[in-house]
Design an enzyme around this catalytic site. Structure first.
Site, mmCIF file in Angstrom:
data_model
loop_
_atom_site.group_PDB
_atom_site.id
_atom_site.type_symbol
_atom_site.label_atom_id
_atom_site.label_comp_id
_atom_site.label_asym_id
_atom_site.label_seq_id
_atom_site.Cartn_x
_atom_site.Cartn_y
_atom_site.Cartn_z
ATOM 1 N N HIS A 60 -42.732 0.556 -56.303
ATOM 2 C CA HIS A 60 -42.987 -0.016 -54.971
ATOM 3 C C HIS A 60 -42.447 -1.442 -54.827
ATOM 4 C CE1 HIS A 60 -46.536 -2.027 -56.732
ATOM 5 N NE2 HIS A 60 -46.465 -2.830 -55.700
ATOM 6 N N LYS A 103 -53.155 -10.751 -65.025
ATOM 7 C CA LYS A 103 -54.211 -10.646 -64.012
ATOM 8 C C LYS A 103 -55.129 -11.850 -64.157
ATOM 9 C CE LYS A 103 -54.021 -5.831 -63.019
ATOM 10 N NZ LYS A 103 -53.208 -5.914 -61.796
ATOM 11 N N LYS A 127 -45.594 5.933 -59.954
ATOM 12 C CA LYS A 127 -45.733 5.456 -61.312
ATOM 13 C C LYS A 127 -47.162 5.723 -61.794
ATOM 14 C CE LYS A 127 -46.645 0.861 -62.427
ATOM 15 N NZ LYS A 127 -47.987 0.379 -62.207
ATOM 16 N N HIS A 166 -41.874 -2.831 -62.696
ATOM 17 C CA HIS A 166 -41.702 -3.878 -61.684
ATOM 18 C C HIS A 166 -40.895 -5.084 -62.195
ATOM 19 C CE1 HIS A 166 -44.542 -1.421 -59.746
ATOM 20 N NE2 HIS A 166 -45.645 -2.005 -60.148
#
Ligand code: BG6
Length: 494
Positions: free
Chosen positions: A181, A343, A151, A243
């Site tokens: 992932h 984040k 990605k 994701h």
């Protein structure tokens, strides 16, 4: 296996340690060889040395007294060659082809090639085209050619469609393995097992019994050294169409006819395609963005996003994104899925919370029971991997009172903990040709289609309140509003 981007972080931190783990489990073919391609001039020995240092770090991260198994490392590196090359130089691909033929001859390798694109996304199309031009991508005489693409797959809907078109001119869909992932995580793969291998959940896994779903992917890390990348990307692009939508798809999908790759991917694509595409005027009450300012994480003061390296001092890029998704299908009608990712939040946590409807328990009104007690089924993806169910239980004593209790399953208690990067299964699956855990072109495009109106709206209406959450908190207050407008609230992250 040909790794483009042999000197990059991904190769060192994840791909090679994963290959080493596969070697430890005896899952690499005997005649396996790796050619690492990168621009820097270095020898094969220098490359091995770099890789060893990172693999050693990986091994010691889970047990400081552990060492790299020398015999596994030796058998891996005996077949690892470094090849200097510029990804845009057609002549070097001809040389690479000759090198591969030479290795095939020397080592008796089978002639199957796995090309791993661990490179900047702007080169994906070029490398595939060049592989096509020198016939390295064509499958002949029973030998396969597979290409793994990392990605980000596109930056928006049109670039993802264009990239799919470009690579599909050279490769068949069955040769392309687009990695996400998250799908390498055991707990993500377990969502399907949990739902479809246990008879008790499916009857309640729908609009009749589920009130809403909350998916949280919160991180404590900031943008680290990736300011340049992140300034072009932001939290929405970085995490949601890939994701987070994988988690949505696994939670929302119908049972596939089988665990065959296309059966699973078709159901996942259908789930994402059923998400209502919002119009520009709906974006403000459907999506929320945020950016972290300075704050405290685990007792340490940390800088705000705008003070991170390679970030513009007035940056408008979001480091937090939340959305309310309406899935317009029979199963989920009227059941919103709220998703959020950010984040520098309070805690690292990825979880899927399923909130069940309340009982019509009028009988409890006449008691002192603190009713209603919400029933939550929580799939903890990481860390503290597990599944818990929260429900109400009578508190001991003469007075009728309810307490919130929890049944808890921890993976570690049953299955122990093996050090893994998450890439082991994915690489192994490419080798055996199982594409179940990889994104098909339609999966990728469906994800971008949902977020595109938000990207468009946000680029036209710049945020006025950034930074709007302090590092070490649960995100901007506006995210709370997203649920409050529906009479709901987020689960606490801590
Ligand atoms: C990556 C994102 O794809 O996933 C990162 O680019 C993010 O920004 C990472 O931190 C999260 O993955 P994991 O496995 O650490 O949860």
């Amino acid at each position: 296996m040909v790794i483009f981007g042999a000197g990059g972080d991904l190769t060192k931190r994840l791909v090679v340690p994963a290959l080493y783990n596969l070697g430890c489990s005896g899952l690499l073919p005997r005649d396996f060889a790796i050619v690492g391609v990168d621009l820097a001039q270095k020898t094969t020995e220098e490359w091995h040395k770099d890789l060893f240092a990172m693999t050693d770090q990986f091994v010691k991260a889970s047990d400081p007294n552990a060492n790299v198994n020398q015999s596994v490392w030796k058998s891996l590196t005996d077949g690892m060659y470094y090849f200097q090359g510029d990804l845009t130089d057609s002549a070097r691909y001809e040389n690479l082809k000759a090198k591969l033929a030479e290795i095939d001859k020397q080592r008796g390798t089978g002639g199957n090639y796995l090309f791993y694109l661990a490179i900047a996304d702007r080169f994906f199309g070029t490398v595939v085209e060049k592989l096509g031009q020198c016939c390295l991508a064509s499958q002949r005489d029973g030998h396969w050619r597979r290409v793994v693409i990392e990605k980000p797959f596109g930056h928006d809907l049109s670039s993802a469609v264009a990239l799919n078109r470009q690579i599909l001119k050279v490769l068949g869909e069955d040769q392309i393995y687009r990695i996400d992932h998250f799908l390498g995580k055991e707990t993500v793969q377990n969502i399907m097992m949990f739902r479809f291998a246990n008879g008790i959940y499916e009857p309640i896994w729908n609009r009749d019994r589920v009130d809403h779903v909350q998916i949280t992917v919160s991180e404590t890390v900031g943008v680290e050294k990736r300011g340049r990348f992140y300034e072009k990307t932001g939290a929405l692009r970085d995490m949601i169409p890939n994701h987070v939508f994988q988690l949505v798809a696994m939670t929302a999908m119908e049972a596939p006819n089988s665990f065959h790759a296309d059966a699973v991917r078709t159901e996942k694509a259908k789930a994402i395609e059923a998400i209502r595409i919002c119009g520009a005027s709906d974006v403000p009450c459907t999506a929320v963005r945020g950016q972290y300012g300075p704050g405290t994480i685990d007792g340490y003061e940390v800088a705000g996003y705008r003070d991170e390296p390679d970030v513009a001092p007035e940056s408008d890029v979001e480091t937090y994104a939340a959305m309310k998704l309406i899935i317009d299908n029979w199963r989920w009608s009227g059941v919103p899925f709220y998703i959020r990712t950010g984040k520098r939040m309070t805690k690292r946590k990825t979880s899927i919370g399923i909130r069940f409807k309340e009982t019509p328990a009028a009988l409890l009104r006449s008691t002192q029971a603190d009713w209603p007690v919400p029933n939550w089924l929580v799939l903890r993806i990481q860390p503290e991997e597990g599944i818990s169910f929260e429900f109400g239980a009578k508190m001991p004593g003469p007075v009728m009172k309810l307490g919130q209790v929890k049944m808890d399953f921890k993976y570690e208690d049953y299955f122990g903990k093996a050090p893994a990067t998450g890439y082991e299964t994915l690489i192994y699956d490419v080798m055996i040709g199982d594409a179940t855990l990889f994104q098909r072109a339609d999966n990728i495009e469906a994800g971008w289609r949902v977020v595109q109106p938000v990207l468009d709206y946000w680029s036209l209406h710049l945020p006025k309140d950034f930074p709007n959450y302090a590092a070490g908190t649960d995100g901007p207050p506006a995210a709370g509003e997203l649920l409050r407008q529906d009479g709901r609230s987020w689960r606490a992250i801590t």
